[in-house]
Design a protein around this motif. Structure first.
Motif, PDB file in Angstrom:
ATOM      1  N   ASP A 149      11.692 -15.433 -40.445  1.00 46.39           N
ATOM      2  CA  ASP A 149      12.516 -16.053 -41.478  1.00 46.39           C
ATOM      3  C   ASP A 149      13.169 -17.311 -40.892  1.00 46.39           C
ATOM      4  OD1 ASP A 149      12.110 -14.088 -43.520  1.00 46.39           O
ATOM      5  OD2 ASP A 149      13.434 -12.755 -42.411  1.00 46.39           O
ATOM      6  N   THR A 168       9.574 -11.178 -49.766  1.00 52.22           N
ATOM      7  CA  THR A 168      10.027  -9.936 -49.143  1.00 52.22           C
ATOM      8  C   THR A 168       9.673  -8.758 -50.041  1.00 52.22           C
ATOM      9  OG1 THR A 168      11.953  -8.855 -48.163  1.00 52.22           O
ATOM     10  CG2 THR A 168      12.344 -10.188 -50.134  1.00 52.22           C
ATOM     11  N   LYS A 217      17.088 -13.261 -43.715  1.00 57.36           N
ATOM     12  CA  LYS A 217      16.742 -14.181 -44.796  1.00 57.36           C
ATOM     13  C   LYS A 217      17.945 -15.007 -45.221  1.00 57.36           C
ATOM     14  CE  LYS A 217      12.954 -11.263 -46.130  1.00 57.36           C
ATOM     15  NZ  LYS A 217      12.984 -10.685 -44.770  1.00 57.36           N
ATOM     16  N   ILE A 233      14.499 -16.455 -52.415  1.00 56.04           N
ATOM     17  CA  ILE A 233      14.089 -15.123 -51.985  1.00 56.04           C
ATOM     18  C   ILE A 233      13.473 -14.421 -53.183  1.00 56.04           C
ATOM     19  CG2 ILE A 233      14.892 -12.856 -51.207  1.00 56.04           C
ATOM     20  CD1 ILE A 233      17.115 -14.273 -49.664  1.00 56.04           C
TER      21      ILE A 233
END
Length: 370
Positions: A149, A168, A217, A233
């Motif tokens: 990340d 993810t 993240k 994300i």
């Protein structure tokens, strides 16, 4: 208009949790999405985890080993298999790829940093999609840096990307892990000025096969957004949503970008260098740096921390304990400890030799927007 797009996919999205085997349908969908983006004229980079996970599957290991030497050996096994799968799938669509393996050292050294940027730009001109991973087999600090990340955020900063997608195993950021806390609240948008106030309950750990987690993240999103990169994300099992998000659909969690700096050297200082110490400043020094654009002098330093040498990077801390910037220091820890708080005219006499006038010159200094 052509965009530069960095996509990071994690082990949890690339593999099946139960077995660690590759999730080929997900990878195929990702390959098709990235190829379509490239054919539309965009510059595309894929940052792919999975070498250790694939290596475990190839060697029929049922869990990820903890010993770093074994782990690096397994990464060597898995990396070849992983890139072969990518090459086969991309080749079916007529899309050439290139493998780039990086270590943190490659981004810390200025010449290597510039060379890496030049290589990415040359690959873009050739119509190639670079596939980036940590050079797991030689990076001794791989598991501290190697969540990928962070690597993807640094690559996005390096190439001045417009978008960074962190794929993810959840659909967006929540106030807590929704798999553990059913009442967790989804977060759709985080503005740059809201980052410091963002309160969520996240754990360090990722899936059984990966090294990351939501906290990595968030760190990556902060690095990328501060470098002017819009970060998202979103769920790695639906990579086709990338095109929808670019088109304006509200999918996943979006972190808005701060204005980009035009100074490539300062981007490198801010995002490429690892700080090895901390310099605490009084209010007068903070004002001189932040409001007047001056260099840092010893007189404004109250305390120092760390074990840094000349030309190392250090964080600058205000009286409230906040990091306000980063710079390349002209003094070692030992020398600076002797002259902190002193006027510049007295330093050479204290140390017994001629010294730079500034502790950090303004050309080697980055002030963060807080």
């Amino acid at each position: 208009m052509s965009k530069t797009i960095v996509v990071k996919i994690g082990t949890s999205s690339l593999t099946r949790l139960e077995t660690g085997n590759l999730a080929l349908s997900t990878i195929a969908s990702l390959v098709e999405t990235l190829t379509n983006l490239r054919q539309q004229g965009n510059r595309v980079i894929l940052v792919s985890s999975g070498a250790v996970g694939v290596g475990c599957g190839r060697l029929c290991l049922t869990e990820r080993p903890r010993n770093i030497n074994i782990k690096q050996a397994i990464a060597a096994v898995g990396q070849g298999r992983l890139i072969r799968v990518y090459d086969d799938l991309f080749s079916n669509l007529g899309q050439p790829i290139a493998q780039i393996l990086l270590t943190r050292r490659d981004l810390m050294d200025r010449n290597s940093y510039v060379n890496a940027n030049n290589t990415f730009n040359a690959l873009f001109e050739l119509g190639v999609i670079p596939i980036v991973n940590e050079n797991d087999t030689v990076a001794t600090d791989e598991l501290k840096f190697g969540d990928n990340d962070t690597l993807s955020a640094l690559v996005a900063s390096l190439v001045e990307a417009d978008w960074l997608f962190l794929l993810t195993d959840v659909d967006k950021l929540y106030s807590a892990d929704p798999r553990i806390v059913p009442s967790a609240v989804p977060i759709d948008l985080v503005n740059s000025d809201e980052f410091a106030q963002l309160e969520i309950n996240v754990s360090e750990g990722g899936s059984g096969w990966g090294t990351g987690g939501m906290i990595t993240k968030l760190r990556a999103a902060k690095i990328a957004s501060s470098a002017g990169v819009t970060t998202v994300i979103t769920n790695g099992k639906t990579p086709y949503n990338i095109s929808k998000i670019i088109a304006g659909e509200a999918i996943g969690t979006k972190f808005t970008a701060q204005p980009k700096t035009e100074n490539a050297r300062k981007r490198w200082i801010a995002n490429g260098l690892v700080s090895t110490g901390r310099i605490h400043l009084d209010d007068g020094a903070v004002n001189a740096l932040c409001k007047q654009g001056k260099s840092l002098l010893a007189a404004g330093i109250t305390t120092i921390e760390g074990n840094f040498s000349v030309s190392d990077a250090v964080d600058l801390i205000n009286s409230q304990g906040e990091i306000i910037g980063k710079g390349i220091v002209n003094y070692s820890y030992d020398d600076l400890d002797l002259v902190k708080g002193q006027k510049s005219a007295n330093i050479s006499q204290i140390l017994g030799y001629q010294t730079p006038e500034t502790v950090i010159h303004r050309d080697n200094l980055v002030i963060f927007d807080n």
